[in-house]
Design an enzyme around this catalytic site. Sequence first.
Site, PDB file in Angstrom:
ATOM      1  N   ARG A  74       0.847  -1.189   0.000  1.00 10.82           N
ATOM      2  CA  ARG A  74       0.000   0.000   0.000  1.00 10.82           C
ATOM      3  C   ARG A  74       0.887   1.245   0.000  1.00 10.82           C
ATOM      4  O   ARG A  74       1.837   1.338   0.789  1.00 10.82           O
ATOM      5  CB  ARG A  74      -0.902  -0.006   1.230  1.00 10.82           C
ATOM      6  CG  ARG A  74      -1.853   1.188   1.392  1.00 10.82           C
ATOM      7  CD  ARG A  74      -2.624   0.985   2.679  1.00 10.82           C
ATOM      8  NE  ARG A  74      -3.694   1.925   2.923  1.00 10.82           N
ATOM      9  CZ  ARG A  74      -3.704   2.808   3.935  1.00 10.82           C
ATOM     10  NH1 ARG A  74      -2.660   2.905   4.747  1.00 10.82           N
ATOM     11  NH2 ARG A  74      -4.743   3.600   4.124  1.00 10.82           N
ATOM     12  N   GLU A 120      -9.488   7.305   5.487  1.00 17.03           N
ATOM     13  CA  GLU A 120     -10.218   7.445   6.760  1.00 17.03           C
ATOM     14  C   GLU A 120     -11.250   8.566   6.677  1.00 17.03           C
ATOM     15  O   GLU A 120     -11.223   9.545   7.426  1.00 17.03           O
ATOM     16  CB  GLU A 120      -9.237   7.663   7.916  1.00 17.03           C
ATOM     17  CG  GLU A 120      -8.360   6.442   8.161  1.00 17.03           C
ATOM     18  CD  GLU A 120      -7.534   6.512   9.435  1.00 17.03           C
ATOM     19  OE1 GLU A 120      -7.243   5.446  10.010  1.00 17.03           O
ATOM     20  OE2 GLU A 120      -7.179   7.632   9.862  1.00 17.03           O
ATOM     21  N   GLU A 147      -5.355  -0.800   7.477  1.00 16.34           N
ATOM     22  CA  GLU A 147      -4.389  -0.335   8.466  1.00 16.34           C
ATOM     23  C   GLU A 147      -4.567  -1.102   9.770  1.00 16.34           C
ATOM     24  O   GLU A 147      -5.667  -1.151  10.325  1.00 16.34           O
ATOM     25  CB  GLU A 147      -4.562   1.157   8.775  1.00 16.34           C
ATOM     26  CG  GLU A 147      -4.197   2.091   7.650  1.00 16.34           C
ATOM     27  CD  GLU A 147      -4.255   3.552   8.086  1.00 16.34           C
ATOM     28  OE1 GLU A 147      -4.105   3.830   9.306  1.00 16.34           O
ATOM     29  OE2 GLU A 147      -4.452   4.406   7.216  1.00 16.34           O
TER      30      GLU A 147
END
Length: 368
Positions: free
Chosen positions: A72, A163, A265
């Site tokens: 990522r 997020e 994450e």
Amino acid sequence: MKRVILAALLLLLTALAAPAHAHTGPGRLPIRGADVSSLAKSEALGGVYRDATGRRGDALRILSRSGLNFIRLKVWVNPADGYNTKARVLAVAKRVKALGMGLLIDFHYSDTWADPGKQTKPAAWASLPFAQLRQALYDHTYDVLRALRDQGSTADMVQVGNEINGGLLWPDGSNADWANTAALLNAGYDAVKAVSGSTKVVLHLANGGDNGLYRWWFDNAQASGIRYDVIGLSYYSYWHGTLDAFQANINDVATRYGKPVVVVETAYPFTTADDDGWANIITAAEPYPGYRATPQGQSAMLARVADIVRAVPNGLGLGLFTWEATWTGVKGNGWDPADPSSGNGWENQALFGYDDRALPAMAVLGRL
């Protein structure tokens, strides 16, 4: 008949000889990943990476040889330090694909960190009317992804925002106005698909143990016509609720919305010690009950998160990414792109120890 019996016996013996901890076949996670967004800067500043035996090497190759299969990389628009830009991401992505690994691109749509507490527009977009802001998001997304495709490193997955609990590109894209949020996210979706129809679009929220948040957000996304392929979660056990709450939430959202889920994450400390003179973010000796801040505790926590993802109903659990696995204590490679004197506060959660060697958790993740 004797040959058939002999062949069957050989197969049985092979199965019995396989290590009990080896995960193979359909039970193995499709994504065993790591975020390495800080790697290019670390390497430029002299960062060193070693395998578990102490042999120095390329961090990406060490991760790959340990069994990790996805990387990522975040993208900022115009950061102060010139890293996590299109050019930097292209260079690392080429190395990722040369190793046969998958690639997840994480668009922050900012010049710096975007997260639930801040979704600051890039300076160059700050005064744009909404229609032009939407076009800028489309153009930026398309430009980066097309360049990746054209050099032979097409993204396999793309996060349209990072997020985005409260939306993106505040205030315009705040989900105080879901129509605006939808317009921006769908512009990103369209840009991704215009480059590669097979690339999967991920919508990513933090607080992976908060089922109320996820139901509220994705119910509104559904009502607003927001298009996506995969639900992404951040889950840090010391911040985001119990493992049970995380499991209940990830199972619920996968079945409720019928989408694959991936933890984009997660992380856990392997020590309480500091390596760069900048206070660590997580300092407790036992950040989550039963899991100490040791190499063994780090391995056990990441394996537990992986087991929860593997158990998601209907095979909808894709896997996980450890966050900033290569962010070791290299001077100058701190959290603030505008301040070279900042440290990172995260080196005790990397997958490389303070001796630069691969930690046991790397091998654990590689065979999950």
